[in-house]
Write an enzyme that holds these catalytic residues in place. Structure first.
Site, short mmCIF file in Angstrom:
data_model
loop_
_atom_site.label_atom_id
_atom_site.label_comp_id
_atom_site.label_asym_id
_atom_site.label_seq_id
_atom_site.Cartn_x
_atom_site.Cartn_y
_atom_site.Cartn_z
N LYS A 55 0.85 -1.20 0.00
CA LYS A 55 0.00 0.00 0.00
C LYS A 55 0.88 1.24 0.00
CE LYS A 55 -3.86 2.04 2.65
NZ LYS A 55 -4.68 1.90 3.89
N SER A 64 -9.67 1.81 2.92
CA SER A 64 -8.83 2.60 2.06
C SER A 64 -7.76 1.80 1.31
CB SER A 64 -8.13 3.69 2.88
OG SER A 64 -7.25 3.10 3.83
N SER A 99 -9.81 -0.47 7.16
CA SER A 99 -9.23 -0.33 5.82
C SER A 99 -8.53 -1.55 5.25
CB SER A 99 -8.26 0.85 5.78
OG SER A 99 -8.99 2.04 5.61
N1 GLN Z 1 -13.02 4.07 6.30
C1 GLN Z 1 -12.51 4.51 7.57
C2 GLN Z 1 -12.14 5.98 7.47
O1 GLN Z 1 -12.44 6.53 6.47
C3 GLN Z 1 -11.34 3.68 7.96
C4 GLN Z 1 -10.12 4.04 7.23
C5 GLN Z 1 -8.94 3.23 7.63
O2 GLN Z 1 -9.06 2.19 8.28
N2 GLN Z 1 -7.78 3.73 7.29
O3 GLN Z 1 -11.55 6.56 8.34
#
Ligand code: GLN
Length: 491
Positions: A80, A155, A179
């Site tokens: 990532k 994400s 994410s």
């Molecule tokens: N979707 C969640 C957010 O927008 C989690 C994101 C993540 O785990 N980095 O914060």
């Protein structure tokens, strides 16, 4: 074995070790696959072709010279783009880090290299890991390998899609509120968020430091375990990484589900829940019972406060972490500024996208004098209550099973203009980060539209082993891997 780019981590490593195929041949097979499908999937931000082939060549030379091979020797992985990779662009999906080339590797990346892994490239993501669909990337639009009109989740959408489309044997993601697990669920692959402190965060570009954790995606539960084995463990460069021994995860896999006490929290099956998700998860729970687990209902009473609590804690930490992007030290610098203050303002205005700006404002607000007690402090207290819910539950059960997400993959544009509905896609995952617990998502079925459905298994702190046991047993019983994503159909 099937084609070179379809083998599991263990199969691939064994093939390299036995000389059945060279690491370079395997690397080329993956690079060909990336060339063939990535124009449609767009999982990768950067493909590191020359570097990957060079790393594979080193593995082959080690083998020929009879030197010992690492546990991931010749295994092609994707990273990532939030993890620092020495000498390779690390954008975090943001314009503000355009052109940023770290001078060092994140510890987890360094450990992968040390283990002989071949790093194929960096994967797309929501900007600074804020989002649940990868639509917040300032760059390409990553598509779900099961349906190109739908999001891969986020994400870590690029990492999940790359593994689902056979563009990498496994991948690293990060999980602050879901994410890893949410895109794993939407793309039909296993993905684990380890216990907070299990994997070093050194070299992970921070979003919310008390929640962030690095973890693997794989095509099988075993692959996830084998990658975690390499990246887990204490790191003197991260004071929050735990100095605990790392158990042999592969050894936990065949132990089976028999005798495990599994709790099913009623708050995670709300009225009006998606029927296909509900049906698939409940069918998997019946499978767990067939495998000898004892399944019973439990309650996690503070669940309803999880989303507001998460979005206060996470944005507060983000507003502070993202203060470092000022146009002076990294990446983008806006032109035409007369003084330092206007350099900051112009750089941040041009460099950050709308969701990141929204969160910086929210986080600054909840931390500001006069509001701190009402929001940030209150959220910290509720966080403790949520953690206690789990501690109490784990006095009675060994693992907790829930759906990973309320629905299967949604369409592009469906939620991106409605932040609240986007935030709600993490309703079943954010509690786990607030409590610091380990959890995996594994695919447990398909909707009638052939979209994967994810099941989440949560464990006690630092008890990834029990999760692997149950996950591997369910994986063998449910046989999800017999299904193939749409993008595979054209080969
Ligand atoms: N979707 C969640 C957010 O927008 C989690 C994101 C993540 O785990 N980095 O914060």
């Amino acid at each position: 074995m099937k084609s070179l780019e379809r083998g599991t981590v263990a199969e691939t490593r064994a093939l390299v070790a036995s000389g059945g195929a060279s690491a370079v041949e395997i690397c080329r097979a993956y690079l060909d696959r990336v060339r063939a499908v990535d124009p449609r999937v767009q999982a990768f931000r950067t493909v590191l072709e020359a570097e990957a082939l060079a790393a594979a060549g080193r593995v082959d030379r080690d083998r020929q010279a009879g030197r010992p091979l690492g546990p991931l020797a010749g295994v092609p992985l994707a990273i990532k783009d939030v993890l620092c990779t020495r000498g390779a662009n690390t954008t975090c999906g943001s314009r503000i880090l355009e052109g940023f080339v770290p001078s060092y590797d994140a510890t987890c990346v360094a450990r992968l290299r040390q283990a002989g892994a071949v790093l194929l490239g960096k994967t797309n993501m929501d900007e600074f890991a804020m989002g649940s669909s990868t639509e917040n990337s300032a760059y390409e639009k990553t598509r779900n390998p099961w349906d190109p009109n739908r999001v891969p989740g986020g994400s870590s959408g690029g990492s999940a899609a790359a593994v689902a489309a056979d563009e990498a044997a496994a991948a690293l993601g990060t999980d602050t509120g879901g994410s890893i697990r949410q895109p794993a669920a939407l793309c039909g692959v296993p993905g684990m968020k380890p216990t907070y402190g299990r994997v070093s965060r050194y070299g992970l570009v921070a979003f919310a430091s008390s929640l962030d954790q690095v973890g693997p995606f794989g095509r099988t539960v075993e692959d996830v375990a084998r990658v975690l084995q390499v990246i887990a463990g204490h790191d003197p460069k991260d004071a929050t990484s735990a100095s605990l021994p790392v158990p042999d995860y592969a050894a936990a896999l065949p132990r089976g589900a028999s005798g495990l006490r599994v709790g099913v929290p009623r708050e995670y099956f709300p009225r009006g829940m998606d029927r296909e998700v509900d049906g698939a998860v409940r069918a998997a729970l019946r499978a767990a019972e067939r495998l000898g687990a004892r399944v019973g209902e439990i309650s996690l009473p503070h669940t309803e406060y999880a989303i507001p609590t998460y979005y206060i804690v996470a944005t507060a930490e983000a507003s502070s972490n993202l203060a470092r992007y000022d146009g002076v030290r990294y990446g983008l610098r806006a032109a035409g500024s007369e003084d330092l203050a206007s350099l900051y303002v112009r750089t941040r205005r041009a460099g950050f996208g709308a969701e990141v700006k929204r969160r910086i404002m929210l986080g600054t607000y909840v931390l500001s004098a006069g509001y701190y007690d009402a929001y940030y402090l209150k959220a910290q207290k509720v966080r403790t209550l949520i953690r206690r819910d789990f501690e109490k539950a784990f006095e009675q059960v060994d693992a907790i099973v829930t759906p990973t997400t309320p629905t299967a993959a949604f369409r592009f544009g469906e939620k991106v203009d409605d932040p609240l509905s986007m935030y709600l896609s993490d309703i079943f995952t954010v509690t786990i980060n607030l409590a610091g617990l380990p959890a995996i998502s594994i695919p447990c079925g398909l909707t009638k539209d052939r979209l994967p459905i994810g099941l989440q298994i949560v464990g006690r702190r630092f008890d990834e082993e029990t999760i692997f046991r149950l996950a591997a047993a369910l994986e063998a019983e449910l046989k999800f891997r017999d299904n193939r994503p749409a993008v595979a159909g054209d080969r």
